[in-house]
Design a protein around this motif. Sequence first.
Motif, PDB file in Angstrom:
ATOM      1  N   GLU A   1     -36.372   3.465  -0.379  1.00  0.00           N
ATOM      2  CA  GLU A   1     -35.692   3.387   0.919  1.00  0.00           C
ATOM      3  C   GLU A   1     -34.896   2.098   1.100  1.00  0.00           C
ATOM      4  OE1 GLU A   1     -38.750   3.799   3.836  1.00  0.00           O
ATOM      5  OE2 GLU A   1     -39.064   5.940   3.450  1.00  0.00           O
ATOM      6  N   LEU A   2     -35.230   1.048   0.351  1.00  0.00           N
ATOM      7  CA  LEU A   2     -34.635  -0.276   0.573  1.00  0.00           C
ATOM      8  C   LEU A   2     -33.155  -0.282   0.196  1.00  0.00           C
ATOM      9  CD1 LEU A   2     -35.109  -3.245   1.372  1.00  0.00           C
ATOM     10  CD2 LEU A   2     -35.703  -3.686  -1.033  1.00  0.00           C
ATOM     11  N   SER A   3     -32.332  -0.743   1.120  1.00  0.00           N
ATOM     12  CA  SER A   3     -30.880  -0.764   0.950  1.00  0.00           C
ATOM     13  C   SER A   3     -30.439  -1.887   0.021  1.00  0.00           C
ATOM     14  CB  SER A   3     -30.209  -0.962   2.319  1.00  0.00           C
ATOM     15  OG  SER A   3     -28.882  -1.424   2.182  1.00  0.00           O
ATOM     16  N   MET A   4     -29.704  -1.546  -1.011  1.00  0.00           N
ATOM     17  CA  MET A   4     -29.144  -2.561  -1.903  1.00  0.00           C
ATOM     18  C   MET A   4     -28.089  -3.407  -1.187  1.00  0.00           C
ATOM     19  SD  MET A   4     -30.469  -2.819  -4.927  1.00  0.00           S
ATOM     20  CE  MET A   4     -29.179  -3.768  -5.753  1.00  0.00           C
ATOM     21  N   LYS A   5     -27.249  -2.772  -0.390  1.00  0.00           N
ATOM     22  CA  LYS A   5     -26.178  -3.514   0.289  1.00  0.00           C
ATOM     23  C   LYS A   5     -26.737  -4.550   1.252  1.00  0.00           C
ATOM     24  CE  LYS A   5     -22.532  -1.324   1.847  1.00  0.00           C
ATOM     25  NZ  LYS A   5     -21.693  -0.280   2.476  1.00  0.00           N
ATOM     26  N   ALA A   6     -27.867  -4.224   1.889  1.00  0.00           N
ATOM     27  CA  ALA A   6     -28.455  -5.158   2.850  1.00  0.00           C
ATOM     28  C   ALA A   6     -29.334  -6.198   2.175  1.00  0.00           C
ATOM     29  CB  ALA A   6     -29.273  -4.393   3.892  1.00  0.00           C
ATOM     30  N   ALA A   7     -30.092  -5.785   1.152  1.00  0.00           N
ATOM     31  CA  ALA A   7     -31.089  -6.673   0.562  1.00  0.00           C
ATOM     32  C   ALA A   7     -30.588  -7.430  -0.671  1.00  0.00           C
ATOM     33  CB  ALA A   7     -32.342  -5.870   0.201  1.00  0.00           C
ATOM     34  N   PHE A   8     -29.804  -6.783  -1.524  1.00  0.00           N
ATOM     35  CA  PHE A   8     -29.401  -7.395  -2.791  1.00  0.00           C
ATOM     36  C   PHE A   8     -27.927  -7.168  -3.110  1.00  0.00           C
ATOM     37  CE2 PHE A   8     -33.954  -6.289  -3.265  1.00  0.00           C
ATOM     38  CZ  PHE A   8     -34.461  -7.584  -3.333  1.00  0.00           C
ATOM     39  N   PRO A   9     -27.049  -7.536  -2.208  1.00  0.00           N
ATOM     40  CA  PRO A   9     -25.623  -7.318  -2.481  1.00  0.00           C
ATOM     41  C   PRO A   9     -25.126  -8.107  -3.690  1.00  0.00           C
ATOM     42  CG  PRO A   9     -25.914  -8.778  -0.588  1.00  0.00           C
ATOM     43  CD  PRO A   9     -27.270  -8.213  -0.920  1.00  0.00           C
ATOM     44  N   GLN A  10     -25.824  -9.208  -4.024  1.00  0.00           N
ATOM     45  CA  GLN A  10     -25.376 -10.028  -5.151  1.00  0.00           C
ATOM     46  C   GLN A  10     -25.442  -9.261  -6.464  1.00  0.00           C
ATOM     47  OE1 GLN A  10     -28.227 -10.325  -3.480  1.00  0.00           O
ATOM     48  NE2 GLN A  10     -29.822 -11.448  -4.597  1.00  0.00           N
ATOM     49  N   PHE A  11     -26.414  -8.345  -6.603  1.00  0.00           N
ATOM     50  CA  PHE A  11     -26.524  -7.582  -7.849  1.00  0.00           C
ATOM     51  C   PHE A  11     -25.469  -6.487  -7.929  1.00  0.00           C
ATOM     52  CE2 PHE A  11     -30.941  -9.217  -7.307  1.00  0.00           C
ATOM     53  CZ  PHE A  11     -30.880 -10.115  -8.361  1.00  0.00           C
ATOM     54  N   LEU A  12     -25.130  -5.911  -6.792  1.00  0.00           N
ATOM     55  CA  LEU A  12     -24.018  -4.960  -6.772  1.00  0.00           C
ATOM     56  C   LEU A  12     -22.715  -5.667  -7.152  1.00  0.00           C
ATOM     57  CD1 LEU A  12     -24.841  -3.060  -3.449  1.00  0.00           C
ATOM     58  CD2 LEU A  12     -25.187  -2.226  -5.783  1.00  0.00           C
ATOM     59  N   ALA A  13     -22.557  -6.900  -6.660  1.00  0.00           N
ATOM     60  CA  ALA A  13     -21.340  -7.660  -6.964  1.00  0.00           C
ATOM     61  C   ALA A  13     -21.265  -8.004  -8.449  1.00  0.00           C
ATOM     62  CB  ALA A  13     -21.295  -8.934  -6.119  1.00  0.00           C
ATOM     63  N   LEU A  14     -22.410  -8.375  -9.045  1.00  0.00           N
ATOM     64  CA  LEU A  14     -22.413  -8.678 -10.485  1.00  0.00           C
ATOM     65  C   LEU A  14     -22.052  -7.453 -11.308  1.00  0.00           C
ATOM     66  CD1 LEU A  14     -25.634 -10.891 -10.820  1.00  0.00           C
ATOM     67  CD2 LEU A  14     -23.262 -11.659 -11.006  1.00  0.00           C
ATOM     68  N   GLU A  15     -22.563  -6.297 -10.899  1.00  0.00           N
ATOM     69  CA  GLU A  15     -22.243  -5.061 -11.612  1.00  0.00           C
ATOM     70  C   GLU A  15     -20.738  -4.804 -11.594  1.00  0.00           C
ATOM     71  OE1 GLU A  15     -23.303  -0.277 -11.601  1.00  0.00           O
ATOM     72  OE2 GLU A  15     -23.688  -1.471  -9.797  1.00  0.00           O
ATOM     73  N   GLN A  16     -20.122  -4.995 -10.433  1.00  0.00           N
ATOM     74  CA  GLN A  16     -18.694  -4.706 -10.317  1.00  0.00           C
ATOM     75  C   GLN A  16     -17.843  -5.750 -11.035  1.00  0.00           C
ATOM     76  OE1 GLN A  16     -17.375  -1.889  -9.190  1.00  0.00           O
ATOM     77  NE2 GLN A  16     -19.499  -1.214  -8.933  1.00  0.00           N
ATOM     78  N   LYS A  17     -18.240  -7.022 -10.940  1.00  0.00           N
ATOM     79  CA  LYS A  17     -17.410  -8.087 -11.520  1.00  0.00           C
ATOM     80  C   LYS A  17     -17.537  -8.177 -13.041  1.00  0.00           C
ATOM     81  CE  LYS A  17     -16.344 -13.026 -11.164  1.00  0.00           C
ATOM     82  NZ  LYS A  17     -16.634 -14.303 -10.457  1.00  0.00           N
ATOM     83  N   TYR A  18     -18.790  -8.022 -13.534  1.00  0.00           N
ATOM     84  CA  TYR A  18     -19.033  -8.240 -14.960  1.00  0.00           C
ATOM     85  C   TYR A  18     -19.355  -6.956 -15.713  1.00  0.00           C
ATOM     86  CZ  TYR A  18     -19.332 -13.192 -13.712  1.00  0.00           C
ATOM     87  OH  TYR A  18     -19.068 -14.455 -13.248  1.00  0.00           O
ATOM     88  N   GLY A  19     -19.530  -5.854 -14.980  1.00  0.00           N
ATOM     89  CA  GLY A  19     -19.897  -4.602 -15.633  1.00  0.00           C
ATOM     90  C   GLY A  19     -21.370  -4.490 -15.935  1.00  0.00           C
ATOM     91  N   SER A  20     -22.138  -5.559 -15.673  1.00  0.00           N
ATOM     92  CA  SER A  20     -23.559  -5.584 -15.988  1.00  0.00           C
ATOM     93  C   SER A  20     -24.222  -6.690 -15.182  1.00  0.00           C
ATOM     94  CB  SER A  20     -23.762  -5.832 -17.489  1.00  0.00           C
ATOM     95  OG  SER A  20     -25.012  -6.419 -17.755  1.00  0.00           O
ATOM     96  N   VAL A  21     -25.422  -6.413 -14.662  1.00  0.00           N
ATOM     97  CA  VAL A  21     -26.174  -7.438 -13.935  1.00  0.00           C
ATOM     98  C   VAL A  21     -26.632  -8.541 -14.881  1.00  0.00           C
ATOM     99  CG1 VAL A  21     -28.247  -7.861 -12.546  1.00  0.00           C
ATOM    100  CG2 VAL A  21     -26.919  -5.772 -12.190  1.00  0.00           C
ATOM    101  N   ILE A  22     -27.109  -8.144 -16.073  1.00  0.00           N
ATOM    102  CA  ILE A  22     -27.564  -9.145 -17.041  1.00  0.00           C
ATOM    103  C   ILE A  22     -26.398 -10.006 -17.501  1.00  0.00           C
ATOM    104  CG2 ILE A  22     -28.518  -9.466 -19.358  1.00  0.00           C
ATOM    105  CD1 ILE A  22     -30.317  -7.050 -18.883  1.00  0.00           C
ATOM    106  N   ALA A  23     -25.280  -9.368 -17.869  1.00  0.00           N
ATOM    107  CA  ALA A  23     -24.120 -10.139 -18.320  1.00  0.00           C
ATOM    108  C   ALA A  23     -23.632 -11.081 -17.223  1.00  0.00           C
ATOM    109  CB  ALA A  23     -23.001  -9.191 -18.746  1.00  0.00           C
TER     110      ALA A  23
END
Length: 451
Positions: free
Chosen positions: A185-207
């Motif tokens: 149920e936990l919203s990514m946009k509200a709780a962890f937007p930084q990981f969504l941003a990493l996915e979009q910017k770098y193509g990968s959270v780890i990268a």
Amino acid sequence: MTTQQNQLEQLPTIVVGAGMTGLAAAWELQQRGVPYVLLEAGDYFGGKVQSEPTEDGFLVEKAADAFILGKPWALELAHEVGLREELIHPREDTKKLYFLRGGQLLDFPQNLKMFVPLDDESFLQSGVLSPEGLKRMLDEQHVPPKPPTDEDESLASFITRRFGEEAMNFIVPLAAGIYVANPHELSMKAAFPQFLALEQKYGSVIAGSRATPRAQGPIFGSFRGGMSTLANAVAEKLTGDVRLNTPVLAVHPDGVTVAGGEKIAGSGVILTTPAWYAAPMLRQSFPKASALVGELKANGSVAVILAYREGQFPRDMHLHGLQVAADEGIHMKAITVHSAKMHGRAPEGHVLVRVFFKELEPQTACAEAVREVERLFGAQGEPLWHAYADWRGKNPAYQVGHLEHLARIRAALPPNVRVAGASYTGVGIPDCVNAGRTAARDVVAALGVAG
């Protein structure tokens, strides 16, 4: 300027609630020279932030025991109220952490940024997942990013999509644990937007995590006298009209009604209480906003605090604690050895632990906590004493779509009435400080008051 505008400027802004959000809002108004009234239903400042010294020399934290320094707002406020010399950090010499999986205490993986492995080798050797699970989690680096979209998703969806299903067992305790949340149920946009941003910017959270330099120095801060130090220091420096033991019954466009029926006139209102208290206050004048606030859900947690003598343990208890795998099949979620994590939390020769559970009746939680400390650390005999921090039904739950819901709440209120705090924009102390100061600036701007 009209007579009505003059009158509005002379009326105070009313801040409801003296937790960290309300204190920060009042402080911001004071810094801007804007008159205010701060109303608190209870008899102390700080809300959930409660540090309680005991007669035998322990310091009990009922909620947060530290704040993250990467979000600057709490540290900035601490400096403004003169606490620079009171700041402490978690001890580096005791920085040992375990991960409980399959009944075994495993060394927590080294070189992580939150839950993200910063090198493959040490993570593959950790054993916190099966060999296949570890490899799949690292393969996130090769998972294509989701096409850009405004659509929200749950933490569970994000983890499974990027790191694999088994990774839930490792990531959920670290991520959802902050919010005591249901990962589905936990919203990514509200709780962890930084990981969504990493996915979009770098193509990968780890990268993306590996490409982003780590902050130098300590990650967390606290105070010698406990986290209540910040709330009390702000409260002591407030020079406006501050009233404890003053419950607010209703919020109006032009003020509030308090218990006993007194109406306090104000030019604006900043409502910083949790949503479950705020909704009834809004019902009379703002029924739509009240209904929307009332739809916000909450999760529950219970912390059991146990005190021991060092000699009751056959092993060295100089460690920060442990996290529990999501699929471990026990009620306990984590243990913090507070006496080792922070200086000044227990007398010499003693151990203070905090054992965390989700929704569980406190006495049941206490019995389980004692059993787990005995099972995992070999504690001999009963604890010297125990205490509870009972937050059942009092942890905000940011469900998928939370930010859109928050926008509807704000749209249902006039510009001079704001809701702010942990129910809306972040549960950490820095987030609450930022929420309070931002709400104060918004109301000042809405009123056109010079400040």
